[in-house]
Design a protein around this motif. Sequence first.
Motif, PDB file in Angstrom:
ATOM      1  N   LEU A 200       3.432   5.794  -3.112  1.00 21.40           N
ATOM      2  CA  LEU A 200       4.639   6.456  -3.619  1.00 21.40           C
ATOM      3  C   LEU A 200       4.689   6.428  -5.142  1.00 21.40           C
ATOM      4  CD1 LEU A 200       7.231   5.148  -1.012  1.00 21.40           C
ATOM      5  CD2 LEU A 200       6.235   7.443  -1.146  1.00 21.40           C
ATOM      6  N   GLU A 201       4.261   5.324  -5.754  1.00 23.30           N
ATOM      7  CA  GLU A 201       4.211   5.245  -7.216  1.00 23.30           C
ATOM      8  C   GLU A 201       3.210   6.229  -7.786  1.00 23.30           C
ATOM      9  OE1 GLU A 201       3.458   1.101  -7.909  1.00 23.30           O
ATOM     10  OE2 GLU A 201       5.585   0.567  -7.738  1.00 23.30           O
ATOM     11  N   MET A 202       2.061   6.386  -7.110  1.00 27.65           N
ATOM     12  CA  MET A 202       1.052   7.345  -7.573  1.00 27.65           C
ATOM     13  C   MET A 202       1.598   8.764  -7.480  1.00 27.65           C
ATOM     14  SD  MET A 202      -2.931   7.826  -6.412  1.00 27.65           S
ATOM     15  CE  MET A 202      -2.576   8.289  -4.740  1.00 27.65           C
TER      16      MET A 202
ATOM     17  N   ARG B  69       3.977   1.418  -1.152  1.00 22.33           N
ATOM     18  CA  ARG B  69       4.596   1.462  -2.476  1.00 22.33           C
ATOM     19  C   ARG B  69       3.631   2.031  -3.513  1.00 22.33           C
ATOM     20  NH1 ARG B  69       5.565  -3.563  -3.145  1.00 22.33           N
ATOM     21  NH2 ARG B  69       3.738  -3.970  -4.406  1.00 22.33           N
ATOM     22  N   ALA B  70       2.381   1.606  -3.477  1.00 20.58           N
ATOM     23  CA  ALA B  70       1.384   2.103  -4.427  1.00 20.58           C
ATOM     24  C   ALA B  70       1.192   3.612  -4.285  1.00 20.58           C
ATOM     25  CB  ALA B  70       0.054   1.373  -4.235  1.00 20.58           C
TER      26      ALA B  70
ATOM     27  N   ARG C  53       0.828  -1.206   0.000  1.00 20.37           N
ATOM     28  CA  ARG C  53       0.000   0.000   0.000  1.00 20.37           C
ATOM     29  C   ARG C  53       0.861   1.255   0.000  1.00 20.37           C
ATOM     30  NH1 ARG C  53      -3.891   0.883   4.841  1.00 20.37           N
ATOM     31  NH2 ARG C  53      -2.598   2.649   5.306  1.00 20.37           N
TER      32      ARG C  53
ATOM     33  N   GLU D 240       4.783   9.673  -7.551  1.00 20.76           N
ATOM     34  CA  GLU D 240       5.835   9.818  -8.554  1.00 20.76           C
ATOM     35  C   GLU D 240       5.245   9.997  -9.949  1.00 20.76           C
ATOM     36  OE1 GLU D 240      10.040   7.696  -9.466  1.00 20.76           O
ATOM     37  OE2 GLU D 240       8.314   6.352  -9.357  1.00 20.76           O
ATOM     38  N   ALA D 241       4.221   9.227 -10.273  1.00 15.07           N
ATOM     39  CA  ALA D 241       3.598   9.312 -11.593  1.00 15.07           C
ATOM     40  C   ALA D 241       2.842  10.624 -11.789  1.00 15.07           C
ATOM     41  CB  ALA D 241       2.641   8.138 -11.791  1.00 15.07           C
TER      42      ALA D 241
END
Length: 113
Positions: A63-65, A60-61, A58, A67-68
């Motif tokens: 942080l990816e959101m 990681r998701a 959760r 970053e994107a």
Amino acid sequence: MGEVLPMPGVGDLFTDLRGDDRMMRVSYHPERSAVVLSLWRGAVCRGSFRLAVEEAGRLRALLEMIEAAGVPPAGTTVEGEVAPEATEVVQTGDVSDAARRVALPVVPAPRVA
């Protein structure tokens, strides 16, 4: 602060944007099924947080959101659509009053130095 252990085989250090020897240490401890996030100033640990391995996906998701998305323009979502008036908040875990956002806030939160 408790027992300070050497960096395990899986982990990394991150430098704080503010400098002043501030770092965040992220380490994985399989014997505890935990990811430990600790805040350091020089050689002194100032605080730590133990994250259950089950919650790492959760984080990681999120942080990816981030970053994107970068910083979306005010009033828009990640996909570029107009954001709704209110952001849905979802209750998580069994800790009273613990909540998380299912979308990034439209207006950036104020920065605390």
